[in-house]
Scaffold this active site. Structure first.
Site, PDB file in Angstrom:
ATOM      1  N   HIS A 267       0.675  -1.264   0.355  1.00 39.05           N
ATOM      2  CA  HIS A 267       0.078  -0.124  -0.041  1.00 39.05           C
ATOM      3  C   HIS A 267       0.817   1.395  -0.050  1.00 39.05           C
ATOM      4  CE1 HIS A 267      -2.928   2.802   0.884  1.00 39.05           C
ATOM      5  NE2 HIS A 267      -4.225   1.977   0.932  1.00 39.05           N
ATOM      6  N   ARG A 338      -2.604   1.036  -6.385  1.00 39.54           N
ATOM      7  CA  ARG A 338      -1.587   1.011  -5.491  1.00 39.54           C
ATOM      8  C   ARG A 338      -0.465   0.610  -5.888  1.00 39.54           C
ATOM      9  NH1 ARG A 338      -5.790  -1.583  -0.845  1.00 39.54           N
ATOM     10  NH2 ARG A 338      -6.984   0.655  -0.683  1.00 39.54           N
TER      11      ARG A 338
END
Lengths: 651, 252
Positions: A267, A338
């Site tokens: 992330h 991401r």
């Protein structure tokens, strides 16, 4: 390839799920009472499945390792949940959600599963609202939406920065109702230790009670694993401290295939690491990228000055800021998926532009100055107040005045237990749902899609598909684990395993091994990997594992709370999962989604897929301790979608 | 972040199980970074204890980002420690001074028996939820989510109440060990929404009855719960609970 039958229904993509439901087997209401279903995990997938199956009339036993089913880590999801409602009238459709998910996953997900996911997405929103989930609303009283990465529409529903919490509490309320009605037997503080197979079918589980250490068995006509991902193999991640891959690993050792274990999501926006004693990384929601702009200094001397504390971010003028995502990906800007955002942050940091004063000089800025100028502080506070508060408490900085410092962190595992269209694993009667399975996100998951998949599996897929199996099971009598030999043997093996861990009596703590494993994983099987690093990782993990079994120290007893023993049981499995991840990454000689091999990249540094050789799901079969696992390949066919190079530079 | 390190003396409650008596033990930890969280400091203590072949301190924790509600702890006499609107896992060591003695105790409330050391049993909260903390609907057959508009202020206030993490600090802080704020948060959230309004009074009645049965005390409006609630849930929700409860009693 007979072993890997994905059971994709016949017909056009858009008709498959309707056709399946129209022709599947169902269990009649009277017979449902004769069937026991075991569900492991109480997150979005597990909690929703346990509640929904109990509502249908099945006898459900539900297990979690936490002190309450409401603690499952789905609760920590912040930003939102996707659905193809098209309330904003901005052009969304089921097909577009399906398309974005397949493209976001870099063409490594199964088309039929993803289409079904997009189809049922709308029902999840209806269901949650009916449960009393307080989603954000506009002044007219209707539901509000925002945008997430990898989409050109606003399809994300949210409840402040606590969407996961509110959806989980919705599922928990449904589960609580069924527990109160006596339809679900709930077992808190209970860990799955093994699965029990009788005549080739999953018939139950062996558990350990975490408060008194008691080893017990439970019978079920089917078992559902909804146990989340294995991201904690990296030690530092955004997962909860107790999140683990052990249930999946026990299943693997009983014959369930592990699919795409190397597909891990990093992330892009977590708070950077501060020191060696750090226990976990805290996420800052992707929703922040709606209004925050990501940048690093253009001048390397500015980056150095920021790290050393001689210059503040606010003092660097706009023309000396490199908004590298907007520069590289003009069409999607700060809202690229991401994997793309994370790699771009690593690229700038590796080039020396990192802004955080930590050992690796990592970190980039996420700046709200521009949004505050445009919208006012009040609007930003209403949108992200709780995230800003959390950031302030952790870092002692005020993100309304100075940009947030962020860096990528391990967050989610797209890989998981291989399942067919029915979410059944390669072991009959064993199902896997939510993050625990591999099926919907390919090589990269889009933001706000984990909540969607967990609840889709739990509310709207599994309660149907599991019946196609159970329809043949209602006349199987319940077995007594106290007399059935497979249960007795499984319990004995679990006790031997626990004693083996306790009797090593070495010198090193569980955490010390876990941290070493995590470092190898992050450095060599992390955001960028290559053939050399992966081979080294395999050798180093084997060495750490050897030491673990020779020199582990667990104080205390087995008949009481023993946290070191709990951790040891999980780390023993992580030490094997990590090796399989490296092996899978080594085999996949291409870059796709979260899997980035430095040998396979385009001239401008983007991931270079190899569709002719690697357009398949890798499904690993356990062959016994010390033996090489066998790789099976499920070819991926795209009938309704044109496979393209992923491009976020132009629309 | 200006990071430095501090040394601390810890006075930690140790208790083998619910049946035995507990007592405080004194430990020392050194070179704790002020950027560490409180639980990371306890991790350091536990690593130290393991290396000395002693049993580490048992405590509940999981997400370590203030949302799962699993961490607890009375720190220097306050639930979730000396800061406001955070959980123990979000408390950072910069709040403490070098050389300070910190006392660490479990929740102390009749409804939360100690399991071991700092770990307590909060299944009572689950049981209260099972008595009525839901809307009685099953999966499927639901009208479109936008079929019933909900006024934004109502949705927002419902969200304020729904932020409860079920950690137990309200009952642990209350001198009567009352779980009223916990119960009120759920009753109020659902009473504010048309979907939950239908069962609002019966829900209040059932949840309060279960709370009483499980050994939690009465609310005497001291407001201590609101002060220590890590999510800042207002005692105004208790007023809404009382209204719904009254309606139920009148119907009886």
């Amino acid at each position: 390839m007979a072993k890997l039958d994905s059971k994709i229904p016949e017909g056009k993509l858009k008709d498959k799920w309707s056709n399946y439901k129209a022709h599947q087997n169902l269990v009649n209401p009277a017979n449902k009472r004769k069937i026991d279903v075991i569900v492991i995990g109480t997150g979005l997938a597990g909690g929703a499945a346990a509640a929904s199956l109990a509502e249908l009339g099945f006898r459900v036993k539900n297990f979690c390792y936490q002190d309450s089913p409401r603690r499952a880590h789905s609760i920590a999801a912040q930003g939102g949940i996707n659905a193809a409602k098209n309330y904003p009238n901005d052009g969304d459709t089921v097909y577009r959600l399906f398309y974005d998910t397949i493209k976001g996953g870099d063409y490594r997900a199964r088309e039929s599963n993803v289409y079904r996911l997009a189809e049922v997405s709308n029902s999840i929103i209806d269901q949650s609202v009916a449960q009393g989930v307080p989603f954000a609303r506009d002044y007219g009283g209707l539901l509000d939406n925002r945008s997430f990465g990898g989409a050109l529409v606003s399809r994300t529903f949210y409840a402040r920065g606590q969407t996961g919490q509110q959806l989980l509490l919705g599922a928990y309320s449904a589960l609580s109702r069924q527990i109160g009605l006596g339809n679900v037997e709930m077992y808190n503080r209970t860990e799955l230790m093994d699965l029990v197979i009788v005549d080739g079918k999953t018939r139950g589980i062996v558990t350990r009670n975490l408060t008194d250490g008691k080893i017990e068995s439970h019978f079920g006509h089917a078992v559902v694993l909804a146990t989340g991902g294995y991201g904690n193999v990296f030690f530092l991640s955004t997962n909860a401290m107790g999140s683990n891959g052990s249930a999946a690993w026990k299943a693997y050792k009983k014959g369930a295939y592990m699919a795409n274990p190397c597909f891990v999501q990093i992330h892009p926006t977590a708070i950077p690491q501060h020191g060696d004693f750090q226990s976990k990384l805290t996420l800052m929601s992707e929703s922040l990228r709606n209004d925050g702009r990501i940048w690093v200094p253009k001048k390397i001397e500015d980056a150095k000055a920021v790290r050393e504390g001689t210059k503040r971010a606010e003092d660097i003028p706009d023309e000396d800021r490199d908004f590298y995502l907007e520069r590289r990906y003009p069409a999607f800007g700060n809202l690229v998926p991401r994997d793309v955002a994370a790699r771009a942050a690593k690229e700038r940091t590796d080039a020396g532009f990192g802004i955080e004063n930590n050992p690796k000089k990592e970190g980039v800025f996420l700046d709200f100055k521009y949004a505050i100028e445009r919208l006012g502080k009040d609007v930003i506070e209403a949108r992200y107040g709780n995230l800003f508060q959390m950031y302030g408490k952790i870092t002692d900085d005020n993100p309304y005045k100075t940009p947030m410092k962020i860096f990528p962190a391990i967050h989610y595992t797209m890989g998981g237990i291989w399942v067919d269209y029915e979410l059944q694993t390669s072991v009959p009667g064993l199902f896997a749902a939510g993050e625990a399975n591999f099926s919907d996100h390919g090589a990269n998951r889009l933001g706000a899609s984990a909540l969607m998949q967990g609840l889709a599996d739990g509310y709207f897929v599994l309660p149907y598909t599991i019946q196609n199996y159970l329809a043949y099971e209602f006349d199987t009598p319940r077995m007594d684990p106290k007399t059935q030999k497979e249960f007795i043997e499984a319990e004995k093996a679990v006790k031997v395993h626990v004693d083996k861990l306790m009797n090593i009596k070495g010198k090193q703590s569980v955490d010390s091994f876990h941290k070493r494993l995590g470092k190898v994983m992050w450095d060599k099987v992390g955001m960028a990997r290559n053939g050399k690093s992966l081979k080294e990782a395999i050798a180093e993990i084997q060495q750490i594992r050897k030491e673990f079994w020779e020199d582990l120290k667990i104080p205390g007893e087995t008949d009481t709370v023993n946290v070191e023993l709990e951790k040891a049981n999980r780390v023993a499995d992580f030490l094997e999962i990590g090796e399989l991840m490296a092996r899978d990454a080594l085999t996949r000689e291409e870059s796709c989604g979260g899997h980035f091999r430095t040998e396979f990249r385009t001239e401008d540094g983007e991931a270079e897929r190899n569709d002719s050789d690697y357009m398949f799901v890798s499904a690993w079969e356990y062959k016994g301790d010390g033996k090489e696992p066998e790789l099976h390949k499920e070819p991926l066919k795209y009938e309704e979608i044109e496979v393209k190079t992923r491009n976020y530079k132009t629309a | 972040m200006s990071s430095k390190t501090i040394n601390l003396k810890l006075k930690v409650w140790r208790q083998l199980n619910a049946k035995t008596k507990g007592k405080f033990e004194i430990y020392e930890v050194k070179n704790i970074s002020t950027d560490s969280s409180f639980l990371e400091m306890v991790d350091v203590l536990n690593e130290q204890l393991v290396n000395e072949s002693k049993e580490p301190v048992a405590f509940d924790h999981d997400c370590r980002e203030g949302i799962c509600g699993m961490c607890s702890l009375f720190i220097n006499g306050r639930a979730h420690g000396p800061d406001t609107e955070i959980t123990t896992c979000q408390l950072h060591m910069r709040t403490f001074k070098d050389g300070e003695t910190i006392s660490i105790e479990p929740w102390r409330a009749g409804g939360f028996p100690v399991i071991k050391d700092l770990m307590v049993d909060r299944t009572a909260y689950d049981k209260i939820m099972q008595a009525g903390g839901f809307v009685s609907i099953s999966t499927g057959g639901i009208p479109d989510a936008n079929a019933i508009p909900i006024a934004k202020p109502d949705a927002d206030e419902a969200m304020d109440a729904a932020a409860c993490i079920g950690c137990g600090s309200c009952a642990a802080t209350c001198k009567n060990s009352s779980a009223m704020l916990f119960v009120a948060a759920k009753v109020s959230q659902l009473a504010l929404l048309p979907q939950g309004k239908i069962e609002a009074s019966i829900r209040a009645k059932n949840m309060v009855a279960k709370m009483d049965e499980l050994g939690f005390g009465n609310c005497s409006n001291t407001g201590a719960c609101e002060v220590e609630c890590p999510k800042g849930i207002s005692i105004a929700h208790i007023a809404r609970l009382n209204r719904e409860y009254l309606v139920a009693k009148v119907k009886d």
